[in-house]
Design a protein around this motif. Structure first.
Motif, mmCIF file in Angstrom:
data_model
loop_
_atom_site.group_PDB
_atom_site.id
_atom_site.type_symbol
_atom_site.label_atom_id
_atom_site.label_comp_id
_atom_site.label_asym_id
_atom_site.label_seq_id
_atom_site.Cartn_x
_atom_site.Cartn_y
_atom_site.Cartn_z
ATOM 1 N N UNK A 241 0.806 -1.217 0.000
ATOM 2 C CA UNK A 241 0.000 0.000 0.000
ATOM 3 C C UNK A 241 0.842 1.272 0.000
ATOM 4 N N UNK A 242 0.323 2.290 -0.648
ATOM 5 C CA UNK A 242 0.951 3.602 -0.627
ATOM 6 C C UNK A 242 0.670 4.329 0.681
ATOM 7 N N UNK A 243 1.554 5.252 1.035
ATOM 8 C CA UNK A 243 1.435 6.035 2.270
ATOM 9 C C UNK A 243 1.373 5.149 3.512
ATOM 10 N N UNK A 244 2.008 4.005 3.434
ATOM 11 C CA UNK A 244 2.081 3.083 4.557
ATOM 12 C C UNK A 244 3.541 2.682 4.746
ATOM 13 N N UNK A 245 3.792 1.682 5.533
ATOM 14 C CA UNK A 245 5.139 1.251 5.885
ATOM 15 C C UNK A 245 5.986 1.003 4.638
ATOM 16 N N UNK A 246 6.972 1.869 4.415
ATOM 17 C CA UNK A 246 7.807 1.781 3.216
ATOM 18 C C UNK A 246 8.780 0.613 3.300
ATOM 19 N N UNK A 247 9.326 0.355 4.468
ATOM 20 C CA UNK A 247 10.366 -0.667 4.616
ATOM 21 C C UNK A 247 9.865 -2.070 4.281
ATOM 22 N N UNK A 248 8.576 -2.320 4.497
ATOM 23 C CA UNK A 248 8.093 -3.691 4.295
ATOM 24 C C UNK A 248 8.028 -4.074 2.819
ATOM 25 N N UNK A 249 8.105 -3.112 1.895
ATOM 26 C CA UNK A 249 7.965 -3.428 0.476
ATOM 27 C C UNK A 249 9.076 -4.366 0.007
ATOM 28 N N UNK A 250 10.306 -3.995 0.276
ATOM 29 C CA UNK A 250 11.411 -4.861 -0.096
ATOM 30 C C UNK A 250 11.393 -6.169 0.664
ATOM 31 N N UNK A 251 10.969 -6.123 1.931
ATOM 32 C CA UNK A 251 10.895 -7.335 2.746
ATOM 33 C C UNK A 251 9.914 -8.326 2.136
ATOM 34 N N UNK A 252 8.776 -7.815 1.668
ATOM 35 C CA UNK A 252 7.780 -8.695 1.052
ATOM 36 C C UNK A 252 8.295 -9.254 -0.272
ATOM 37 N N UNK A 253 9.084 -8.451 -0.988
ATOM 38 C CA UNK A 253 9.709 -8.946 -2.212
ATOM 39 C C UNK A 253 10.649 -10.109 -1.931
ATOM 40 N N UNK A 254 11.425 -9.985 -0.865
ATOM 41 C CA UNK A 254 12.320 -11.081 -0.463
ATOM 42 C C UNK A 254 11.522 -12.345 -0.140
ATOM 43 N N UNK A 255 10.423 -12.179 0.606
ATOM 44 C CA UNK A 255 9.608 -13.333 0.996
ATOM 45 C C UNK A 255 9.076 -14.048 -0.240
ATOM 46 N N UNK A 256 8.490 -13.279 -1.161
ATOM 47 C CA UNK A 256 7.940 -13.882 -2.374
ATOM 48 C C UNK A 256 9.036 -14.527 -3.214
ATOM 49 N N UNK A 257 10.184 -13.865 -3.294
ATOM 50 C CA UNK A 257 11.293 -14.402 -4.072
ATOM 51 C C UNK A 257 11.792 -15.731 -3.547
ATOM 52 N N UNK A 258 11.701 -15.931 -2.242
ATOM 53 C CA UNK A 258 12.161 -17.184 -1.622
ATOM 54 C C UNK A 258 11.126 -18.291 -1.707
ATOM 55 N N UNK A 259 9.844 -17.942 -1.600
ATOM 56 C CA UNK A 259 8.839 -18.958 -1.352
ATOM 57 C C UNK A 259 7.875 -19.241 -2.495
ATOM 58 N N UNK A 260 7.761 -18.351 -3.464
ATOM 59 C CA UNK A 260 6.827 -18.576 -4.576
ATOM 60 C C UNK A 260 7.603 -18.998 -5.823
ATOM 61 N N UNK A 261 6.926 -19.732 -6.697
ATOM 62 C CA UNK A 261 7.548 -20.133 -7.963
ATOM 63 C C UNK A 261 7.452 -19.023 -8.998
ATOM 64 N N UNK A 262 6.293 -18.408 -9.093
ATOM 65 C CA UNK A 262 6.071 -17.309 -10.026
ATOM 66 C C UNK A 262 5.438 -16.152 -9.260
ATOM 67 N N UNK A 263 5.828 -14.939 -9.604
ATOM 68 C CA UNK A 263 5.450 -13.756 -8.818
ATOM 69 C C UNK A 263 4.933 -12.675 -9.746
#
Length: 526
Positions: free
Chosen positions: A390-412
């Motif tokens: 989401x916009x205007x919300x926690x900025x730091x979690x964006x990259x963190x969520x990218x890392x999570x998806x990159x590790x655990x999902x096959x296609x993103x």
């Protein structure tokens, strides 16, 4: 509707105030000048986006007979002699005044509060189901809905605790309907903004505390402190003959912090370490989860349709509330069994396709990780995830969520999630950085598709037999915010339409739900 003299309502305020002017009869308490009717008490405060003191003239013109505010009287456009009450915190005053106006309904209910970063809504629904299975007359207020007997109220577009006037109104309706128990989901913003102030809690439940809402609280410590308010309210609440009990996650890093907050009783729960409530013999089956629940009063086999290990933790938290109330283990197990699911929480969408399609509310790094781990257990095929931040919300979690998806999902597939006035492309790039850091290649195993409906359709088209497509971040929410406008949105209908289109059951079915606006919105384009 009741009516009270202003002075009678002011007697409920547990802090100093300055009252000038008369003592009119008050017929309602409001904080939105558009809702003012003759006889209203208008409460003003400095908000995040608006200073409600600016709406005092409008409130008076509509019939307000008194005003409560945070500014000195001489700084406001008040007619001479108009009743005015100056307080330090308008939101806090609003909560106490609304509670007093409704004759403090929380004091006539056994009230259970649930807070945490993830799992609050599911835990509230579980507790409500356990209470009703035990034969108790119970209501609940979550960020999805308020349930009062046969009546169900939508509690808003986005996930937060309703404002204090609504909370007190719902609780009063529960008392009037003859209910004896209530479960209330309490968000960190709701606690910090006094939306549940003047509610007398008997049991407080913590799910977990992870990275979220730092845009509002500033620091993780402030965020934790906001959550702690629920537990601090326990000992300050009216005694209803029940020990004030804190139900805590022993595996959460904040356990010791919350354990130091005074309560009459503490109940801990954990999946893997010693605690008052634990599990053994956990088994994940295709259509259910089964385990043995161990408690201070015995053990029982529990079966649930909810998926994922994190939902087992939510069940333990809910069971803790049941134990605090002295409910039979059989009622706890039956309440868990009865809850087939929660709207927008790992909700399966089935149009007869040969792969699984799921909509989930996961919008934090921890929740996304738990959702993807649960998805992995549900399929032997590939996991395809669609999500944004989401916009205007926690900025730091964006990259963190990218890392999570990159590790655990096959296609993103990265897409929009309420970009608000931020540049959507910048949000997507912040997520993409985390995905790339996990060795993923754009155009090969991850994609950026700004339009969320198109992203879901793309993910559905990628799916092969036996795969699993999961759309995370919106869940049950009924709107999507672009710029400053909330547009109607239903993630489940978008997923359903994409599935039907793939199966040849219809064409262009996504359009009613899709934001294909080509005009420039503030801060970005779609």
């Amino acid at each position: 509707m009741p009516s009270y003299r202003l002075s009678a309502l002011l007697n409920a305020l547990p802090f100093p105030y300055r009252h000038t002017g008369g003592d009119p009869e008050i017929r309602e308490v409001v904080t939105d000048s558009r809702q003012v009717r003759p006889g209203a008490l208008f409460v003003a405060y400095r908000g995040l986006q608006h200073d409600k003191h600016a709406f005092i003239p409008d409130a008076l013109a509509r019939g307000a007979v008194a005003v409560v505010g945070e500014r000195p009287r001489e700084d406001l456009p008040l007619p001479e002699g108009a009743p005015y009450v100056e307080v330090h915190n308008g939101r806090e005053a609003l909560a106490w005044l609304c509670a007093a106006f409704r004759d403090f309904p929380a004091r006539r209910l056994i009230l259970i509060g649930v807070t945490g970063t993830d799992g609050k809504t599911t835990t509230v629904n579980l507790i409500h189901s356990i209470l009703t299975a035990a034969g108790l007359q119970a209501g609940m207020i979550s960020t999805v809905s308020a349930v009062i007997g046969d009546r169900v109220y939508d509690t808003g577009f986005h996930t937060t605790t309703p404002e204090a006037p609504d909370v007190q109104r719902y609780l009063a309706e529960m008392v009037e309907a003859g209910l004896t128990h209530a479960v209330l989901e309490t968000t960190s913003e709701g606690l910090a903004q006094h939306r549940v102030t003047a509610c007398d809690f008997d049991i407080a439940v913590l799910t977990n505390i992870t990275h979220e809402h730092l845009y509002f609280h500033g620091t993780w410590e402030n965020y934790r402190a906001a959550k702690a308010r629920l537990f601090e309210m326990l000992k300050a609440s009216v005694d209803k003959g029940l020990p004030k009990t804190a139900v805590l996650n022993a595996e959460d890093p904040s356990f010791d912090y919350f354990r130091r907050i005074p309560a009459d009783r503490y109940l801990s729960y954990a999946l893997r370490q010693p605690a008052d409530l634990t599990i053994e013999d956990l088994r994940f089956e295709p259509d259910h989860t089964r385990f043995r629940l161990r408690t201070p009063v015995g053990s029982i086999t529990v079966e649930t349709a909810l998926v994922g290990e994190y939902n087992v933790a939510n069940i333990l938290a809910a069971a803790g509330a049941g134990i605090a109330l002295g409910l039979p283990l059989e009622a706890i197990a039956e309440g868990v069994r009865r809850l087939r699911g929660v709207p927008g929480r790992m909700e399966r969408i089935d149009e007869g396709q040969d792969f699984l399609a799921i909509v989930d509310f996961a919008h934090t790094p921890n929740a996304l990780e738990q959702a993807l781990r649960a998805a992995r257990r549900m399929t032997s095929g590939r996991v395809i995830v669609v999500f944004g931040s989401a916009g205007l919300r926690d900025v730091q979690k964006r990259g963190m969520m990218g890392h999570v998806a990159g590790r655990l999902a096959d296609l993103i597939v990265i897409t929009a999630e309420d970009p608000r006035t931020e540049d959507l492309e910048a949000i997507l790039e912040a997520i993409a950085e985390g995905v790339r850091a996990e060795g993923r290649v754009e155009g090969v195993d991850f994609w950026r598709i700004p339009d969320r409906a198109e992203a879901i359709r793309f993910a559905v088209e990628l799916a092969r037999p036996g795969d699993l497509v999961i759309a995370c971040g919106k869940g049950h929410e009924a709107s999507m915010c672009y710029g400053t406008v909330e547009y109607p949105w239903d993630e489940r209908e978008v997923m359903r339409a994409a599935l039907r289109e793939r199966l040849g059951k219809g064409h262009d079915l996504i359009r009613p739900w899709c934001y294909l606006r080509k005009t420039k919105e503030p801060g970005g384009s779609i």
